[in-house]
Design a protein around this motif. Structure first.
Motif, PDB file in Angstrom:
ATOM      1  N   ALA A 152       0.828  -1.207   0.000  1.00 62.11           N
ATOM      2  CA  ALA A 152       0.000   0.000   0.000  1.00 62.11           C
ATOM      3  C   ALA A 152       0.860   1.254   0.000  1.00 62.11           C
ATOM      4  N   PHE A 153       1.940   1.266   0.792  1.00 64.47           N
ATOM      5  CA  PHE A 153       2.810   2.434   0.837  1.00 64.47           C
ATOM      6  C   PHE A 153       3.570   2.626  -0.483  1.00 64.47           C
ATOM      7  N   PHE A 154       3.897   1.528  -1.159  1.00 64.37           N
ATOM      8  CA  PHE A 154       4.566   1.641  -2.455  1.00 64.37           C
ATOM      9  C   PHE A 154       3.648   2.330  -3.474  1.00 64.37           C
ATOM     10  N   PHE A 155       2.399   1.835  -3.576  1.00 63.11           N
ATOM     11  CA  PHE A 155       1.462   2.450  -4.509  1.00 63.11           C
ATOM     12  C   PHE A 155       1.118   3.876  -4.089  1.00 63.11           C
ATOM     13  N   LEU A 156       1.117   4.125  -2.783  1.00 63.16           N
ATOM     14  CA  LEU A 156       0.886   5.482  -2.294  1.00 63.16           C
ATOM     15  C   LEU A 156       1.962   6.431  -2.796  1.00 63.16           C
ATOM     16  N   THR A 157       3.224   6.014  -2.702  1.00 65.56           N
ATOM     17  CA  THR A 157       4.331   6.855  -3.159  1.00 65.56           C
ATOM     18  C   THR A 157       4.234   7.139  -4.651  1.00 65.56           C
ATOM     19  N   MET A 158       3.923   6.097  -5.418  1.00 69.82           N
ATOM     20  CA  MET A 158       3.808   6.283  -6.862  1.00 69.82           C
ATOM     21  C   MET A 158       2.674   7.249  -7.204  1.00 69.82           C
ATOM     22  N   ALA A 159       1.551   7.133  -6.517  1.00 70.98           N
ATOM     23  CA  ALA A 159       0.411   8.007  -6.787  1.00 70.98           C
ATOM     24  C   ALA A 159       0.731   9.455  -6.453  1.00 70.98           C
ATOM     25  N   VAL A 160       1.397   9.674  -5.317  1.00 75.90           N
ATOM     26  CA  VAL A 160       1.698  11.043  -4.892  1.00 75.90           C
ATOM     27  C   VAL A 160       2.720  11.697  -5.812  1.00 75.90           C
ATOM     28  N   VAL A 161       3.744  10.955  -6.198  1.00 72.71           N
ATOM     29  CA  VAL A 161       4.747  11.510  -7.113  1.00 72.71           C
ATOM     30  C   VAL A 161       4.094  11.929  -8.429  1.00 72.71           C
ATOM     31  N   GLY A 162       3.172  11.076  -8.934  1.00 72.75           N
ATOM     32  CA  GLY A 162       2.477  11.435 -10.166  1.00 72.75           C
ATOM     33  C   GLY A 162       1.636  12.688 -10.000  1.00 72.75           C
ATOM     34  N   GLU A 163       0.916  12.806  -8.872  1.00 66.98           N
ATOM     35  CA  GLU A 163       0.081  13.987  -8.642  1.00 66.98           C
ATOM     36  C   GLU A 163       0.916  15.257  -8.550  1.00 66.98           C
ATOM     37  N   THR A 164       2.133  15.148  -8.018  1.00 74.25           N
ATOM     38  CA  THR A 164       2.976  16.322  -7.818  1.00 74.25           C
ATOM     39  C   THR A 164       3.422  16.928  -9.145  1.00 74.25           C
ATOM     40  N   PHE A 165       3.588  16.109 -10.165  1.00 72.67           N
ATOM     41  CA  PHE A 165       4.080  16.614 -11.445  1.00 72.67           C
ATOM     42  C   PHE A 165       2.987  17.254 -12.291  1.00 72.67           C
ATOM     43  N   ILE A 166       1.722  17.012 -11.980  1.00 69.53           N
ATOM     44  CA  ILE A 166       0.637  17.523 -12.827  1.00 69.53           C
ATOM     45  C   ILE A 166       0.615  19.051 -12.885  1.00 69.53           C
ATOM     46  N   PRO A 167       0.680  19.809 -11.746  1.00 75.08           N
ATOM     47  CA  PRO A 167       0.708  21.281 -11.861  1.00 75.08           C
ATOM     48  C   PRO A 167       1.912  21.797 -12.642  1.00 75.08           C
ATOM     49  N   TYR A 168       3.038  21.096 -12.546  1.00 73.34           N
ATOM     50  CA  TYR A 168       4.236  21.531 -13.269  1.00 73.34           C
ATOM     51  C   TYR A 168       3.990  21.496 -14.779  1.00 73.34           C
ATOM     52  N   TYR A 169       3.445  20.383 -15.262  1.00 71.17           N
ATOM     53  CA  TYR A 169       3.166  20.276 -16.696  1.00 71.17           C
ATOM     54  C   TYR A 169       2.024  21.190 -17.110  1.00 71.17           C
ATOM     55  N   THR A 170       1.104  21.478 -16.213  1.00 71.38           N
ATOM     56  CA  THR A 170       0.024  22.425 -16.505  1.00 71.38           C
ATOM     57  C   THR A 170       0.584  23.815 -16.773  1.00 71.38           C
TER      58      THR A 170
END
Length: 704
Positions: A152-170
């Motif tokens: 669960a913590f592994f998938f949590l890390t992957m999800a959060v890292v992906g969410e963090t990059f979205i405003p940057y690309y926006t």
């Protein structure tokens, strides 16, 4: 307490003022050090104030003043150095107007007051340590689920890292749209957004599923542990603790504590990764706007801390209130016949309504305080956003950032504020849920006063019971001695009757024989061996009790007769029912031995329930049979039949307690209790001839 603190703070302030006046003479030399000068000055101040530290009678407030002084001293060089970098003198506090130093002390004083208001004294430290200890106990219970939590913590890390990059690309997309349109550049920029969003969504789904699965496993495990612990407790525990409270712990509290660790760990790790990533992107966009946004953290930290304390206290009150209302329901429903016979339906409804209103009041108070807290937080966040937009616009005009950069920064700031708040909130929320865990752990670690650690289980048992100088007081009334130096024997093949007025100690003797309680002095022997040395299941198979108000469990008649007996054949069940004179009415019921008795045997009459309870005792083939008013609900014919089949057996010792003198007349021995003491002992004819307490009991019985 506060005046004394202010006196001590005034002494520190006076000493600091004199030292800074002397240090001002060295200002030209210190100024040559540049930004480092402020930190050198702070180090010298700490040395001087540290020397004064040992001269003040600080007592238990030393830590409070230490935090205040350290804040005052170290805040100044940090602020002045930052102001120097931004082109805002002065460099040294010693060369600045004394108003700068006064501002530092005002800030320190406010910190001191806040410390006291939020209860950081010794009185709350013990409670916090207890909450932390309970929290780590809950963590240890998750060891069997370590693999699922790791996933669960592994998938949590992957999800959060992906969410963090979205405003940057926006922000990059906005900059591309703001310039000459380039389809290739736009496609290359939007592709990472799609991939990151897809990967983040899949990871978030896997994370949520694993956490939910872990919580479900934990709830089942904790409820099993708690129920097993409750089953080991002594009878006195269940007399002191209400059933509604126990059911609330088993249902609500176990769920709350099981959810606290994985869900709070989920939120904590997610928020931490997001805060680190978001602040990293914010600093890369504009460090000036990032510094400005940091003013939100200390203010909201103080507000959050105060709210957490209030919220935790209210949660505990709400839990207790729900438990009390549940107890009202259980007590009323289980006693509905008594309620109906006294026509108190309205009073019981009002009692339940009062309990609900108290719970409703506490929840309204909780919701009101939450609304006020959210209003304050939202207003502050709105004001901060307006400031960021204004200064961001100034930086766009100055060419320091682009429009896309400002949009990305605002998107990051909108997120980082909530995650910083979550980091501050999650600790208090975890400790709030630990309030439920503390109650559960209190029951889990409770040691029963009556131990069941005996190991003796001989193949041959005669069934000779000896009461040797037994004295006992109930735990709820330790100053009232119910049984005083009681001694008598139960012999195999004999029926012994225990008689006396209500309150004389008859049922207490039975409770001690069944090991519901431990006597304060004396001992009970079974075949000349103390009963506590026998194995728990063995003892209660050899010593069987039938009470005045036997309890049946929902299920079939066969299940109730064979209750607690493993590998019981139908022939044994039938034989026990026949010996208890229950076979006749069982065959008359639809379904026979498979007929459902209903909740607590509600489908049967009182006499039928007593006969099934007698059969339940007889199927164990006990060496000692205790009948505590067990035939009081039977008609004369049924009672005579049971006496003929049960009391005439020569292989067991029988103890009979009855108010009917006809029931005890044929006993081999009668023991008379009065005021918790044995006053007479003998046969029916012998005791009548003595014309003592037993004679008076017989006379009263015949008169009644």
């Amino acid at each position: 307490m506060l005046p004394r603190l202010f006196v001590q703070a005034s002494a520190l302030f006076l000493c600091d003022t004199v030292f800074l006046s002397l240090l001002n003479a060295w200002w030209p030399s210190l100024a040559l050090l540049g930004a480092l000068a402020g930190w050198v000055e702070a180090a010298l101040r700490l040395l001087v104030l540290g020397g004064l530290w040992g001269l003040l009678p600080l007592g238990r407030h030393s830590r409070v003043l230490l935090v205040t002084v350290a804040t005052v001293v170290l805040l100044a060089p940090f602020y002045l150095a930052l102001g120097r970098w931004l082109g805002d003198p002065p460099l040294l506090l010693s060369s600045a107007p004394r108003s700068w130093m006064l501002v530092g002390y005002v800030v320190g004083g406010l910190a001191l007051l806040l410390w006291e208001v939020l209860g950081q004294g010794a009185s709350t430290e013990k409670g916090k340590e207890g909450d932390k200890a309970a929290f780590w106990k809950v963590v240890k219970l998750f060891r069997p689920d370590a693999l699922y939590l790791a996933g669960a913590f592994f998938f949590l890390t992957m999800a959060v890292v992906g969410e963090t990059f979205i405003p940057y690309y926006t922000g990059r997309l906005i900059d591309i749209l703001n310039t000459k349109y380039d389809s290739d550049a736009f496609s290359l920029a939007i592709l990472p957004v799609c991939l990151v969003s897809l990967g983040s969504s899949l990871s978030a789904g896997c994370r949520g599923g694993l956490f939910t699965f872990t919580v479900s496993r934990m709830v089942v495990r904790v409820r099993h542990l708690l129920f097993s612990s409750l089953m080991r407790q002594d009878v006195a525990f269940f007399q002191e603790v209400k059933t509604g409270d126990l059911t609330s712990r088993l249902s609500k509290d176990t769920t709350m504590m099981s959810r606290s660790v994985p869900l709070n760990a989920n939120i904590l790790l997610r928020s931490f990764i997001k805060v680190v990533g978001l602040y990293g992107f914010m600093l890369s966009v504009s460090w000036r706007l990032t510094v400005l946004s940091l003013i939100e953290t200390p203010i909201m930290l103080a507000t959050q801390k105060f709210y957490d304390r209030r919220h935790q206290a209210l949660l505990l009150e709400i839990q207790d209130s729900i438990a009390r209302s549940g107890e009202v329901v259980r007590e009323t429903v289980s006693s509905i016949e008594t309620v109906r016979s006294f026509a108190t339906e309205e009073e019981e409804s009002q009692r339940y309504d009062a309990a609900l209103k108290e719970t409703h009041r506490l929840k309204n108070q909780r919701d009101l305080e939450k609304a006020i807290y959210l209003l304050i937080r939202r207003l502050f966040e709105l004001g901060l956003k307006l400031l960021l937009l204004y200064f961001g616009y100034q930086q766009i005009l100055g060419g320091l950032i682009t429009k896309g950069n400002l949009v990305s920064f605002i998107l990051y700031q909108m997120e980082v504020g909530s995650y910083v708040q979550t980091l501050m909130y999650i600790y208090g929320d975890a400790l709030s849920n630990v309030g439920a865990a503390k109650k559960v752990f209190e029951y889990l670690r409770r040691e029963p006063s009556v131990r069941t650690e005996g190991m003796l289980a001989p193949e041959v048992l005669r069934g000779h019971v000896s009461f040797k100088n037994i004295s006992f007081s109930y735990p709820s009334r330790p100053d009232v001695q119910v049984v005083k130096n009681v001694s008598f024997d139960l012999h195999p093949g004999e029926v012994t009757a225990l008689v006396g007025l209500n309150g004389s100690g008859k049922s207490t003797c039975v409770a001690l024989l069944e090991r519901f309680f431990e006597p304060q002095s004396g001992e009970i022997l079974l075949d000349d061996i103390p009963i506590q040395e026998y194995e728990h299941k063995y003892l209660h198979r050899q010593v069987a009790l039938v009470g005045q108000e036997p309890i049946l469990f929902s299920g079939s008649i066969r299940d109730n007769i064979a209750y607690g007996v493993e590998d019981c054949s139908m022939e044994e069940v039938t034989a026990a029912a026949e010996e208890a004179n229950a076979l006749g009415f069982i065959h008359e019921l639809e379904g026979g031995f498979g007929a459902d008795v209903g909740e607590k045997g509600g489908q049967l009459s009182a006499g039928q329930k007593q006969r099934l309870a007698i059969a339940r005792a007889l199927i164990r083939k006990p060496k000692v049979l205790v009948l505590d008013e067990a035939t009081s609900a039977l008609d004369v014919e049924s009672e005579a039949a049971i006496q003929q089949s049960v009391l005439s057996r020569q292989a067991r010792a029988v103890l009979v307690i009855a108010h009917r003198m006809q029931t005890v007349e044929n006993a081999h021995k009668i023991v008379v209790l009065e005021g918790g003491q044995v006053v007479e002992e003998g046969t029916h004819s012998e005791l009548l001839g003595q014309r003592g307490p037993y004679f008076r009991l017989v006379q009263r019985s015949s008169t009644d």
